[in-house]
Design a protein around this motif. Structure first.
Motif, PDB file in Angstrom:
ATOM      1  N   SER A  23       0.831  -1.197   0.000  1.00  0.00           N
ATOM      2  CA  SER A  23       0.000   0.000   0.000  1.00  0.00           C
ATOM      3  C   SER A  23       0.865   1.247   0.000  1.00  0.00           C
ATOM      4  O   SER A  23       2.055   1.211   0.329  1.00  0.00           O
ATOM      5  CB  SER A  23      -0.897   0.031   1.251  1.00  0.00           C
ATOM      6  N   GLY A  24       0.229   2.353  -0.351  1.00  0.00           N
ATOM      7  CA  GLY A  24       0.827   3.651  -0.102  1.00  0.00           C
ATOM      8  C   GLY A  24       0.638   4.009   1.358  1.00  0.00           C
ATOM      9  O   GLY A  24       0.197   3.188   2.171  1.00  0.00           O
ATOM     10  N   GLU A  25       0.956   5.235   1.708  1.00  0.00           N
ATOM     11  CA  GLU A  25       0.855   5.638   3.100  1.00  0.00           C
ATOM     12  C   GLU A  25      -0.605   5.789   3.524  1.00  0.00           C
ATOM     13  O   GLU A  25      -1.470   6.161   2.743  1.00  0.00           O
ATOM     14  CB  GLU A  25       1.594   6.963   3.336  1.00  0.00           C
ATOM     15  N   GLU A  26      -0.837   5.464   4.791  1.00  0.00           N
ATOM     16  CA  GLU A  26      -2.129   5.718   5.408  1.00  0.00           C
ATOM     17  C   GLU A  26      -2.419   7.216   5.367  1.00  0.00           C
ATOM     18  O   GLU A  26      -1.520   8.048   5.429  1.00  0.00           O
ATOM     19  CB  GLU A  26      -2.077   5.221   6.849  1.00  0.00           C
ATOM     20  N   VAL A  27      -3.708   7.566   5.268  1.00  0.00           N
ATOM     21  CA  VAL A  27      -4.080   8.974   5.221  1.00  0.00           C
ATOM     22  C   VAL A  27      -3.790   9.627   6.564  1.00  0.00           C
ATOM     23  O   VAL A  27      -4.206   9.133   7.619  1.00  0.00           O
ATOM     24  CB  VAL A  27      -5.569   9.131   4.860  1.00  0.00           C
ATOM     25  N   LEU A  28      -3.072  10.741   6.551  1.00  0.00           N
ATOM     26  CA  LEU A  28      -2.723  11.477   7.760  1.00  0.00           C
ATOM     27  C   LEU A  28      -3.829  12.473   8.061  1.00  0.00           C
ATOM     28  O   LEU A  28      -4.108  13.372   7.263  1.00  0.00           O
ATOM     29  CB  LEU A  28      -1.387  12.205   7.581  1.00  0.00           C
ATOM     30  N   GLY A  29      -4.490  12.291   9.199  1.00  0.00           N
ATOM     31  CA  GLY A  29      -5.571  13.184   9.583  1.00  0.00           C
ATOM     32  C   GLY A  29      -5.067  14.378  10.364  1.00  0.00           C
ATOM     33  O   GLY A  29      -3.899  14.452  10.772  1.00  0.00           O
ATOM     34  N   ASP A  30      -5.956  15.331  10.566  1.00  0.00           N
ATOM     35  CA  ASP A  30      -5.622  16.534  11.316  1.00  0.00           C
ATOM     36  C   ASP A  30      -5.250  16.169  12.748  1.00  0.00           C
ATOM     37  O   ASP A  30      -6.035  15.564  13.471  1.00  0.00           O
ATOM     38  CB  ASP A  30      -6.820  17.493  11.306  1.00  0.00           C
ATOM     39  N   GLY A  31      -4.040  16.512  13.154  1.00  0.00           N
ATOM     40  CA  GLY A  31      -3.584  16.226  14.501  1.00  0.00           C
ATOM     41  C   GLY A  31      -2.908  14.880  14.671  1.00  0.00           C
ATOM     42  O   GLY A  31      -2.417  14.573  15.769  1.00  0.00           O
ATOM     43  N   ASP A  32      -2.874  14.033  13.628  1.00  0.00           N
ATOM     44  CA  ASP A  32      -2.197  12.743  13.724  1.00  0.00           C
ATOM     45  C   ASP A  32      -0.687  12.931  13.737  1.00  0.00           C
ATOM     46  O   ASP A  32      -0.153  13.871  13.134  1.00  0.00           O
ATOM     47  CB  ASP A  32      -2.581  11.840  12.545  1.00  0.00           C
TER      48      ASP A  32
END
Length: 266
Positions: free
Chosen positions: A72-81
């Protein structure tokens, strides 16, 4: 329209841990990977890859080892992660015999779960009289569990075996510079419509169920857990005075607990 949880559907499971792959999974097929031989002799593979977007998985067939390699590509980075928590995955699944070849892969990625149907064709006969060939079945990672209510010793939760970058734990927590508390819980297969978050003065409870069961899955999966107010409260402020918001995307529940704004009056 008001929503409700039918708790009568959740079977009683003694102890706190149902599966060592996820301490919050209380029901359903266990393990990071599930494999099944279908009636037409195809191989069904279910792999948990929480956090991976539906269009971020890549596949290729390794003709030498007769396995499907997924990454996979990178996991989605959420606000504040935290950036160092962002995950990437890689692993294999396929055949363990030398008499067949993989001829097709039908794959679908949804809500943090990769489901594949591998078709094969026999290319040569066995050297012995056994006409059945073997399939590559991975170790039963995460399929064990604790059911002894009299035991105070918890089974150690296994790390995700296919994570090649980022965190390997089911739960991630952090506090932001503005005083907010965030936590993320892996619930592979669960979407935002299948999640309930119920705060009270002592804790934040969460419940998730993948109601849309794929035709080859054993059953739905149910997740249930809680975070104590001692972990997520600002000092001296009751939990219910905080602003609590949540969402679930790509099989990960994300909760944000924000303290009330400060009173600037003298």
């Amino acid at each position: 329209m008001a929503a409700c949880i039918d708790l009568s559907r959740i079977p009683h499971i003694p102890g706190r841990l149902h599966a060592t792959n996820n301490p919050y999974q209380r029901y359903g097929p266990k393990g990071f990977m599930e494999t099944k031989i279908l009636p037409n002799d195809d191989l069904y593979v279910r792999v948990d890859l929480p956090g991976v977007p539906d269009d971020a998985i890549r596949l290729r067939v390794d003709a030498v080892r007769q396995k499907v390699v997924f990454f996979s590509g990178e996991e989605v980075l959420g606000d504040g992660d935290n950036a160092h928590d962002v995950r990437e995955y890689s692993g294999t699944a396929g055949l363990g015999c030398d008499c067949c070849e993989i001829t097709g892969v039908d794959a679908k990625m949804k809500d943090g779960v990769l489901r594949m149907i591998l078709t094969r064709v026999k290319v040569k006969d066995h050297d012995n009289n056994n006409n059945k060939c073997t399939h590559f079945l991975p170790p039963n990672a995460g399929k064990s569990g604790r059911y002894d209510v009299n035991s105070l010793v918890m089974v150690e939760v296994e790390e995700h075996p296919y994570v090649v970058k980022g965190r390997k734990d089911t739960l991630a927590t952090n506090r932001t510079s503005d005083g907010c508390f965030r936590f993320s819980v892996d619930m592979p297969g669960v979407c935002s419509d299948d999640v309930f978050v119920i705060p009270n003065q002592n804790e934040i409870k969460f419940y998730g169920e993948n109601k849309e069961v794929y035709e080859h899955d054993e059953s739905c999966r149910i997740f249930l857990g809680a975070i104590s107010n001692r972990q997520c409260c600002s000092f001296g402020i009751p939990l219910l005075s905080h602003d609590i918001a949540w969402d679930a995307e790509f099989g990960v529940l994300k909760v944000r607990v924000s303290p009330p704004p400060r009173n600037n009056h003298n």
